[in-house]
Design a protein around this motif. Structure first.
Motif, PDB file in Angstrom:
ATOM      1  N   THR A  10       0.849  -1.185   0.000  1.00 47.12           N
ATOM      2  CA  THR A  10       0.000   0.000   0.000  1.00 47.12           C
ATOM      3  C   THR A  10       0.893   1.246   0.000  1.00 47.12           C
ATOM      4  OG1 THR A  10      -0.044   0.180   2.403  1.00 47.12           O
ATOM      5  CG2 THR A  10      -1.728  -1.247   1.379  1.00 47.12           C
ATOM      6  N   GLU A  11       0.284   2.407  -0.220  1.00 46.30           N
ATOM      7  CA  GLU A  11       1.052   3.653  -0.137  1.00 46.30           C
ATOM      8  C   GLU A  11       1.647   3.813   1.258  1.00 46.30           C
ATOM      9  OE1 GLU A  11      -0.639   7.287  -1.702  1.00 46.30           O
ATOM     10  OE2 GLU A  11      -1.840   6.129  -3.128  1.00 46.30           O
ATOM     11  N   ALA A  12       0.904   3.395   2.277  1.00 41.72           N
ATOM     12  CA  ALA A  12       1.407   3.465   3.649  1.00 41.72           C
ATOM     13  C   ALA A  12       2.605   2.530   3.834  1.00 41.72           C
ATOM     14  CB  ALA A  12       0.300   3.118   4.641  1.00 41.72           C
ATOM     15  N   ASP A  13       2.571   1.344   3.205  1.00 43.13           N
ATOM     16  CA  ASP A  13       3.710   0.419   3.276  1.00 43.13           C
ATOM     17  C   ASP A  13       4.949   1.054   2.667  1.00 43.13           C
ATOM     18  OD1 ASP A  13       2.152  -1.681   4.382  1.00 43.13           O
ATOM     19  OD2 ASP A  13       1.700  -2.504   2.384  1.00 43.13           O
ATOM     20  N   VAL A  14       4.810   1.646   1.481  1.00 43.07           N
ATOM     21  CA  VAL A  14       5.938   2.271   0.786  1.00 43.07           C
ATOM     22  C   VAL A  14       6.483   3.427   1.622  1.00 43.07           C
ATOM     23  CG1 VAL A  14       6.627   3.551  -1.289  1.00 43.07           C
ATOM     24  CG2 VAL A  14       5.167   1.516  -1.490  1.00 43.07           C
ATOM     25  N   GLU A  15       5.588   4.226   2.195  1.00 44.99           N
ATOM     26  CA  GLU A  15       6.003   5.342   3.056  1.00 44.99           C
ATOM     27  C   GLU A  15       6.775   4.825   4.270  1.00 44.99           C
ATOM     28  OE1 GLU A  15       5.744   9.557   4.149  1.00 44.99           O
ATOM     29  OE2 GLU A  15       4.972   8.604   2.359  1.00 44.99           O
ATOM     30  N   SER A  16       6.303   3.753   4.866  1.00 47.21           N
ATOM     31  CA  SER A  16       6.968   3.164   6.029  1.00 47.21           C
ATOM     32  C   SER A  16       8.358   2.625   5.669  1.00 47.21           C
ATOM     33  CB  SER A  16       6.103   2.041   6.611  1.00 47.21           C
ATOM     34  OG  SER A  16       6.747   1.423   7.694  1.00 47.21           O
ATOM     35  N   ILE A  17       8.463   1.983   4.510  1.00 41.78           N
ATOM     36  CA  ILE A  17       9.763   1.480   4.039  1.00 41.78           C
ATOM     37  C   ILE A  17      10.721   2.646   3.842  1.00 41.78           C
ATOM     38  CG2 ILE A  17      10.940   0.389   2.074  1.00 41.78           C
ATOM     39  CD1 ILE A  17       8.352  -1.389   1.813  1.00 41.78           C
ATOM     40  N   ASP A  18      10.250   3.708   3.189  1.00 40.63           N
ATOM     41  CA  ASP A  18      11.101   4.889   2.978  1.00 40.63           C
ATOM     42  C   ASP A  18      11.509   5.515   4.311  1.00 40.63           C
ATOM     43  OD1 ASP A  18      11.236   4.755   0.199  1.00 40.63           O
ATOM     44  OD2 ASP A  18       9.488   6.039  -0.091  1.00 40.63           O
ATOM     45  N   ASP A  19      10.591   5.569   5.277  1.00 44.96           N
ATOM     46  CA  ASP A  19      10.924   6.108   6.599  1.00 44.96           C
ATOM     47  C   ASP A  19      12.007   5.263   7.268  1.00 44.96           C
ATOM     48  OD1 ASP A  19       9.011   8.099   6.269  1.00 44.96           O
ATOM     49  OD2 ASP A  19       7.526   7.125   7.586  1.00 44.96           O
ATOM     50  N   ASP A  20      11.889   3.939   7.164  1.00 43.45           N
ATOM     51  CA  ASP A  20      12.893   3.042   7.750  1.00 43.45           C
ATOM     52  C   ASP A  20      14.260   3.237   7.089  1.00 43.45           C
ATOM     53  OD1 ASP A  20      10.996   1.997   9.474  1.00 43.45           O
ATOM     54  OD2 ASP A  20      10.699   0.145   8.335  1.00 43.45           O
ATOM     55  N   ILE A  21      14.260   3.402   5.767  1.00 40.21           N
ATOM     56  CA  ILE A  21      15.518   3.635   5.046  1.00 40.21           C
ATOM     57  C   ILE A  21      16.139   4.956   5.494  1.00 40.21           C
ATOM     58  CG2 ILE A  21      16.519   4.122   2.766  1.00 40.21           C
ATOM     59  CD1 ILE A  21      14.416   2.073   1.645  1.00 40.21           C
ATOM     60  N   ASP A  22      15.327   6.004   5.599  1.00 38.04           N
ATOM     61  CA  ASP A  22      15.833   7.300   6.055  1.00 38.04           C
ATOM     62  C   ASP A  22      16.403   7.195   7.466  1.00 38.04           C
ATOM     63  OD1 ASP A  22      15.103   8.454   3.653  1.00 38.04           O
ATOM     64  OD2 ASP A  22      13.348   9.509   4.473  1.00 38.04           O
ATOM     65  N   SER A  23      15.761   6.432   8.330  1.00 38.96           N
ATOM     66  CA  SER A  23      16.240   6.244   9.701  1.00 38.96           C
ATOM     67  C   SER A  23      17.588   5.526   9.710  1.00 38.96           C
ATOM     68  CB  SER A  23      15.200   5.457  10.501  1.00 38.96           C
ATOM     69  OG  SER A  23      15.658   5.202  11.795  1.00 38.96           O
ATOM     70  N   TYR A  24      17.728   4.496   8.892  1.00 41.88           N
ATOM     71  CA  TYR A  24      18.988   3.755   8.789  1.00 41.88           C
ATOM     72  C   TYR A  24      20.094   4.682   8.299  1.00 41.88           C
ATOM     73  CZ  TYR A  24      22.081  -0.191   7.608  1.00 41.88           C
ATOM     74  OH  TYR A  24      23.127  -1.070   7.527  1.00 41.88           O
ATOM     75  N   LEU A  25      19.790   5.460   7.264  1.00 43.99           N
ATOM     76  CA  LEU A  25      20.775   6.401   6.735  1.00 43.99           C
ATOM     77  C   LEU A  25      21.143   7.450   7.786  1.00 43.99           C
ATOM     78  CD1 LEU A  25      19.375   6.872   3.118  1.00 43.99           C
ATOM     79  CD2 LEU A  25      21.455   5.629   3.775  1.00 43.99           C
ATOM     80  N   ALA A  26      20.160   7.936   8.545  1.00 42.17           N
ATOM     81  CA  ALA A  26      20.435   8.911   9.598  1.00 42.17           C
ATOM     82  C   ALA A  26      21.365   8.310  10.651  1.00 42.17           C
ATOM     83  CB  ALA A  26      19.130   9.383  10.240  1.00 42.17           C
ATOM     84  N   ASP A  27      21.170   7.031  10.985  1.00 41.93           N
ATOM     85  CA  ASP A  27      22.053   6.356  11.937  1.00 41.93           C
ATOM     86  C   ASP A  27      23.492   6.302  11.426  1.00 41.93           C
ATOM     87  OD1 ASP A  27      19.985   5.948  13.714  1.00 41.93           O
ATOM     88  OD2 ASP A  27      19.724   3.822  13.248  1.00 41.93           O
ATOM     89  N   ALA A  28      23.656   6.350  10.109  1.00 36.88           N
ATOM     90  CA  ALA A  28      24.992   6.345   9.502  1.00 36.88           C
ATOM     91  C   ALA A  28      25.516   7.764   9.261  1.00 36.88           C
ATOM     92  CB  ALA A  28      24.960   5.579   8.177  1.00 36.88           C
ATOM     93  N   GLY A  29      24.692   8.783   9.560  1.00 37.01           N
ATOM     94  CA  GLY A  29      25.112  10.161   9.316  1.00 37.01           C
ATOM     95  C   GLY A  29      24.995  10.560   7.858  1.00 37.01           C
ATOM     96  N   ILE A  30      24.071   9.921   7.137  1.00 42.41           N
ATOM     97  CA  ILE A  30      23.881  10.179   5.704  1.00 42.41           C
ATOM     98  C   ILE A  30      22.507  10.822   5.509  1.00 42.41           C
ATOM     99  CG2 ILE A  30      23.669   9.121   3.419  1.00 42.41           C
ATOM    100  CD1 ILE A  30      25.425   6.798   4.499  1.00 42.41           C
ATOM    101  N   ALA A  31      22.455  11.840   4.662  1.00 42.65           N
ATOM    102  CA  ALA A  31      21.192  12.523   4.370  1.00 42.65           C
ATOM    103  C   ALA A  31      20.207  11.562   3.711  1.00 42.65           C
ATOM    104  CB  ALA A  31      21.451  13.705   3.438  1.00 42.65           C
TER     105      ALA A  31
END
Length: 150
Positions: A70-91
């Motif tokens: 769903t659109e919510a699933d895709v949004e959640s996946i993108d949020d998780d990816i952004d969180s992982y990148l933030a943990d690495a100090g990456i925009a």
């Protein structure tokens, strides 16, 4: 030189032989670590996107069950990816794209072989409990630099 780490060519389709990055934090970190010129983005196709649930049965057999995201699933996946990148100090990376990595020379064909080689090269000197995004970032960047040198 563009200071945006996600700046890349936006193509209508991926170049032949380039490798699709998985939609997860590790895949995004590897795209970033590959560096500009070694990745491109393609606007994600309109329409249904699919995920797969893997059921591991007691007898060792795996049963794959596809489902529509769903659109919510895709949004959640993108949020998780952004969180992982933030943990690495990456925009965060721009959303709405499929990301492709140029295959380094002298790597075995097949996407699984590439991802296995990148993981092995990145984690070769790490303790098994040190696989945090902030730790993996530099090691992945070094591993890919060596792989692109051939």
């Amino acid at each position: 030189m563009n200071n945006d780490p996600w700046a890349s060519a936006e193509l209508a389709e991926a170049p032949a032989g380039w490798i699709l990055a998985p939609e997860n934090g590790w895949g995004a970190l590897v795209v970033w670590a590959a560096g500009q010129g070694n990745f491109v983005r393609v606007r994600a196709a309109a329409g249904d996107r699919y995920g797969t649930v893997v059921h591991r049965l007691q007898n060792g057999i795996e049963r794959l069950e596809p489902f529509i995201l769903t659109e919510a699933d895709v949004e959640s996946i993108d949020d998780d990816i952004d969180s992982y990148l933030a943990d690495a100090g990456i925009a965060p990376r721009p959303r709405g794209y499929d990301w492709f990595i140029r295959r380094p020379p002298n790597t075995d064909p097949g996407e699984d072989a590439f991802w296995g080689a990148v993981w092995a090269a990145t984690t070769a000197t790490l303790r098994h409990d040190a696989a945090h995004p902030s730790t993996l970032k530099g090691f992945a960047e070094e591993a890919l630099a060596r792989m692109y040198l051939g």
